[in-house]
Design a protein around this motif. Structure first.
Motif, mmCIF file in Angstrom:
data_model
loop_
_atom_site.group_PDB
_atom_site.id
_atom_site.type_symbol
_atom_site.label_atom_id
_atom_site.label_comp_id
_atom_site.label_asym_id
_atom_site.label_seq_id
_atom_site.Cartn_x
_atom_site.Cartn_y
_atom_site.Cartn_z
ATOM 1 N N ALA A 279 0.851 -1.191 0.000
ATOM 2 C CA ALA A 279 0.000 0.000 0.000
ATOM 3 C C ALA A 279 0.883 1.235 0.000
ATOM 4 O O ALA A 279 1.935 1.256 0.628
ATOM 5 C CB ALA A 279 -0.912 -0.012 1.224
ATOM 6 N N PRO A 280 0.457 2.274 -0.714
ATOM 7 C CA PRO A 280 1.257 3.502 -0.706
ATOM 8 C C PRO A 280 1.199 4.170 0.666
ATOM 9 O O PRO A 280 0.282 3.939 1.443
ATOM 10 C CB PRO A 280 0.578 4.371 -1.760
ATOM 11 N N HIS A 281 2.167 4.966 0.920
ATOM 12 C CA HIS A 281 2.222 5.684 2.201
ATOM 13 C C HIS A 281 1.360 6.936 2.111
ATOM 14 O O HIS A 281 1.856 8.059 2.123
ATOM 15 C CB HIS A 281 3.671 6.001 2.572
ATOM 16 N N GLU A 282 0.066 6.726 1.994
ATOM 17 C CA GLU A 282 -0.926 7.796 1.897
ATOM 18 C C GLU A 282 -1.766 7.801 3.174
ATOM 19 O O GLU A 282 -1.928 6.771 3.821
ATOM 20 C CB GLU A 282 -1.828 7.582 0.680
ATOM 21 N N PRO A 283 -2.341 8.950 3.517
ATOM 22 C CA PRO A 283 -3.117 9.016 4.762
ATOM 23 C C PRO A 283 -4.470 8.330 4.655
ATOM 24 O O PRO A 283 -5.136 8.408 3.629
ATOM 25 C CB PRO A 283 -3.290 10.520 4.980
ATOM 26 N N MET A 284 -4.832 7.639 5.726
ATOM 27 C CA MET A 284 -6.184 7.097 5.874
ATOM 28 C C MET A 284 -6.962 8.127 6.681
ATOM 29 O O MET A 284 -6.594 8.435 7.821
ATOM 30 C CB MET A 284 -6.168 5.762 6.636
ATOM 31 N N ARG A 285 -7.996 8.658 6.073
ATOM 32 C CA ARG A 285 -8.809 9.673 6.751
ATOM 33 C C ARG A 285 -10.021 9.026 7.387
ATOM 34 O O ARG A 285 -10.531 8.058 6.846
ATOM 35 C CB ARG A 285 -9.244 10.732 5.749
ATOM 36 N N ASP B 257 1.564 7.532 12.373
ATOM 37 C CA ASP B 257 0.950 8.837 12.143
ATOM 38 C C ASP B 257 1.448 9.368 10.804
ATOM 39 O O ASP B 257 2.636 9.270 10.488
ATOM 40 C CB ASP B 257 1.337 9.826 13.249
ATOM 41 N N TRP B 258 0.503 9.916 10.021
ATOM 42 C CA TRP B 258 0.878 10.450 8.723
ATOM 43 C C TRP B 258 1.163 11.926 8.834
ATOM 44 O O TRP B 258 0.437 12.624 9.550
ATOM 45 C CB TRP B 258 -0.246 10.207 7.712
ATOM 46 N N PRO B 259 2.190 12.452 8.212
ATOM 47 C CA PRO B 259 3.086 11.763 7.289
ATOM 48 C C PRO B 259 4.152 10.950 8.020
ATOM 49 O O PRO B 259 4.846 11.467 8.890
ATOM 50 C CB PRO B 259 3.723 12.898 6.483
ATOM 51 N N CYS B 260 4.243 9.694 7.659
ATOM 52 C CA CYS B 260 5.259 8.805 8.215
ATOM 53 C C CYS B 260 6.601 9.133 7.547
ATOM 54 O O CYS B 260 6.659 9.926 6.597
ATOM 55 C CB CYS B 260 4.870 7.356 7.973
ATOM 56 N N GLU B 261 7.657 8.544 8.010
ATOM 57 C CA GLU B 261 8.974 8.829 7.436
ATOM 58 C C GLU B 261 9.041 8.498 5.941
ATOM 59 O O GLU B 261 9.557 9.306 5.165
ATOM 60 C CB GLU B 261 10.073 8.108 8.218
ATOM 61 N N PRO B 262 8.531 7.332 5.490
ATOM 62 C CA PRO B 262 8.555 7.080 4.043
ATOM 63 C C PRO B 262 7.737 8.111 3.256
ATOM 64 O O PRO B 262 8.147 8.539 2.178
ATOM 65 C CB PRO B 262 7.962 5.677 3.905
ATOM 66 N N ALA B 263 6.594 8.544 3.792
ATOM 67 C CA ALA B 263 5.781 9.552 3.107
ATOM 68 C C ALA B 263 6.540 10.868 3.002
ATOM 69 O O ALA B 263 6.480 11.555 1.975
ATOM 70 C CB ALA B 263 4.456 9.753 3.828
ATOM 71 N N LYS B 264 7.266 11.235 4.034
ATOM 72 C CA LYS B 264 8.051 12.471 3.999
ATOM 73 C C LYS B 264 9.099 12.400 2.891
ATOM 74 O O LYS B 264 9.285 13.365 2.138
ATOM 75 C CB LYS B 264 8.718 12.721 5.353
ATOM 76 N N LEU B 265 9.775 11.264 2.784
ATOM 77 C CA LEU B 265 10.777 11.116 1.729
ATOM 78 C C LEU B 265 10.139 11.180 0.348
ATOM 79 O O LEU B 265 10.684 11.804 -0.573
ATOM 80 C CB LEU B 265 11.541 9.801 1.905
#
Length: 83
Positions: free
Chosen positions: A5-11, A22-30
């Motif tokens: 799954a992509p590192h996208e937020p679940m709302r 918690d989003w943004p997670c480290e991979p999402a930040k990168l």
């Protein structure tokens, strides 16, 4: 073969769909830094838009007050250039 799954937020939880942090997670930040590598202003506008969307959802969900500064740090301030 299953795809991660992509590192996208679940709302409205604002947790990562891949790693559940918690989003943004480290991979999402990168990913975001790479995606906006030539447009830092665009990154800040995108993150500010997400902060505006997340604030009422997280506030309602957790019944927490006074978290605006913490949410700003979580969603936006991490992207400041390091000096």
């Amino acid at each position: 073969m299953t795809r991660a799954a992509p590192h996208e937020p679940m709302r409205p939880l604002w947790r990562c769909g891949a790693c559940r942090a918690d989003w943004p997670c480290e991979p999402a930040k990168l990913i975001l830094l790479h995606r906006y590598r030539d447009n830092r202003t665009g990154l800040f506008l995108h993150l500010a838009h997400l902060l505006v969307a997340a604030t009422p959802q997280l506030t309602e969900l957790h019944r927490i007050t006074g978290t605006q500064q913490n949410l700003a740090e979580r969603f936006v301030y991490w992207a400041r250039p390091r000096t």
